[in-house]
Design an enzyme around this catalytic site. Structure first.
Site, PDB file in Angstrom:
ATOM      1  N   ARG A  82      47.055  28.652  63.887  1.00 36.42           N
ATOM      2  CA  ARG A  82      46.090  29.047  64.940  1.00 36.42           C
ATOM      3  C   ARG A  82      46.254  27.867  66.377  1.00 36.42           C
ATOM      4  O   ARG A  82      45.338  27.760  66.904  1.00 36.42           O
ATOM      5  CB  ARG A  82      44.725  29.297  64.419  1.00 36.42           C
ATOM      6  CG  ARG A  82      44.586  30.331  63.372  1.00 36.42           C
ATOM      7  CD  ARG A  82      44.927  31.621  63.670  1.00 36.42           C
ATOM      8  NE  ARG A  82      44.777  32.553  62.658  1.00 36.42           N
ATOM      9  CZ  ARG A  82      45.757  32.980  61.985  1.00 36.42           C
ATOM     10  NH1 ARG A  82      46.966  32.368  62.153  1.00 36.42           N
ATOM     11  NH2 ARG A  82      45.583  33.626  60.867  1.00 36.42           N
TER      12      ARG A  82
ATOM     13  N   SER B 140      37.764  36.634  63.450  1.00 36.96           N
ATOM     14  CA  SER B 140      37.416  35.591  62.447  1.00 36.96           C
ATOM     15  C   SER B 140      36.705  34.437  63.295  1.00 36.96           C
ATOM     16  O   SER B 140      37.380  33.812  64.273  1.00 36.96           O
ATOM     17  CB  SER B 140      38.691  35.073  61.730  1.00 36.96           C
ATOM     18  OG  SER B 140      39.027  36.198  60.939  1.00 36.96           O
TER      19      SER B 140
ATOM     20  N   GLU C 243      37.691  29.204  65.847  1.00 41.93           N
ATOM     21  CA  GLU C 243      39.097  29.983  65.965  1.00 41.93           C
ATOM     22  C   GLU C 243      38.648  30.951  67.132  1.00 41.93           C
ATOM     23  O   GLU C 243      39.506  30.911  67.891  1.00 41.93           O
ATOM     24  CB  GLU C 243      39.290  30.803  65.109  1.00 41.93           C
ATOM     25  CG  GLU C 243      40.512  31.775  65.208  1.00 41.93           C
ATOM     26  CD  GLU C 243      40.833  32.384  63.859  1.00 41.93           C
ATOM     27  OE1 GLU C 243      41.431  33.660  63.833  1.00 41.93           O
ATOM     28  OE2 GLU C 243      41.075  31.835  62.631  1.00 41.93           O
TER      29      GLU C 243
END
Length: 313
Positions: A182, A231, A301
């Protein structure tokens, strides 16, 4: 006239003429999946890549600029975002099979991830199926090395093109982008505009079946019909964020109209009238409780942008 209006008028008159469109005092809540957040001074939709390059080359050097996609993994704070927000439009959403190299797909940054997966499926190219389980656009996937179901953007990327703040276009390989979980090393001031992805030959029926499995799994485990941002937290090494959140007793936790999803507790949802502050404060409370119960610090995130409070009129 308010100070904010004066500032806005000054900004719009300092920007170069474009073939695309400018919209002043644009309400960004309308373009994010959470449906929260304040305005931006100017929302710019480029007509095409040349128009975007022209804008970047000719705008005042001190003008704040930020690019957003469809707002699927974005929390814009209630005070909004100063300066110019760029939202890439249809000219950047084209997806096609490469006519130069077999089993490759060329996509604009504004194309939905699922559209790329479907294009690959129809062309008999496998390996890109996971994109149908990633909400948002290719630009966002490139920016955060998005992934799902065991694969990440870097696994299929051949090259990506981005424009720097002065309007220069450069092509990058995955290694040059410094991808990690990520994460992308390329500075946020660069704007992704196009990318090439590679797969391998496959049977369209088999690919379609795999995509259905992914979409069915996503629909049964995630609150995809709610106002959410995907998420919320990254998975810590060796752990699942949702399990840590669940063990901390946060499933269903609420602040105002913001709630930790009962269905998947690594998702925050806006039940109706939550503010961006409600959602961010809820996320911070979850982080606090997880730290207290497990000793593990969760990292966001979801991208959080803008000012916390609106400018007083």
């Amino acid at each position: 006239m308010s100070q904010q209006a004066l500032s806005e008028n000054h900004l719009i008159h300092s920007l170069p003429p474009v073939r695309g469109s400018y919209k002043t005092d644009a309400h960004l809540a309308k373009v994010t999946w959470f449906k929260v957040g304040g305005p931006t001074d100017v929302l710019y939709t480029p007509a095409d890549q040349d128009d975007l390059v022209h804008f970047l080359q000719d705008k005042p050097s001190d003008t704040p600029v930020l690019v957003i996609g469809v707002g699927s993994n974005l929390l814009i704070r209630d005070g909004g975002i100063p300066g110019v927000v760029i939202r890439l439009g249809p000219a950047f959403a084209k997806v096609e099979v490469s006519d130069e190299t077999e089993n490759q797909i060329i996509s604009g940054a504004a194309a939905l991830d699922v559209k790329v997966a479907k294009t690959a499926m129809k062309a008999g190219i496998t390996g890109l199926e996971f994109l149908c389980g990633v909400p948002g656009t290719i630009g966002g996937a490139l920016r955060m090395n998005a992934g799902a179901y065991g694969r990440e953007t870097k696994d299929i990327l051949v090259w990506a093109e981005a424009i720097d703040p002065k309007g220069n276009i450069k092509r990058f390989t995955p290694d040059q982008l410094g991808y990690a979980y990520r994460h992308c090393d390329l500075g946020s001031e660069w704007i992704f505009v196009r990318a090439c992805f590679a797969g391998t030959p496959g049977n369209p029926d088999d690919i379609a079946a795999r995509m259905k499995e992914i979409q069915d799994a996503r629909g049964s485990t995630q609150p995809i019909k709610s106002r959410t941002g995907g998420s919320t937290f990254k998975n810590p090494d060796g752990n699942k964020a949702w399990q840590l959140i669940d063990k901390a007793g946060c499933r269903g936790l609420k602040i105002g109209d913001a709630q930790v999803s009962e269905q998947h507790c690594n998702f925050l949802i806006n039940n109706d009238k939550a503010s961006a502050s409600d959602l961010e404060n809820l996320g911070e409370e979850v982080r606090k409780r997880v730290k207290e119960t497990s000793g593990i610090e969760l990292h966001w995130e979801i991208k959080r942008l803008g000012h916390n409070k609106a400018v007083e009129q």
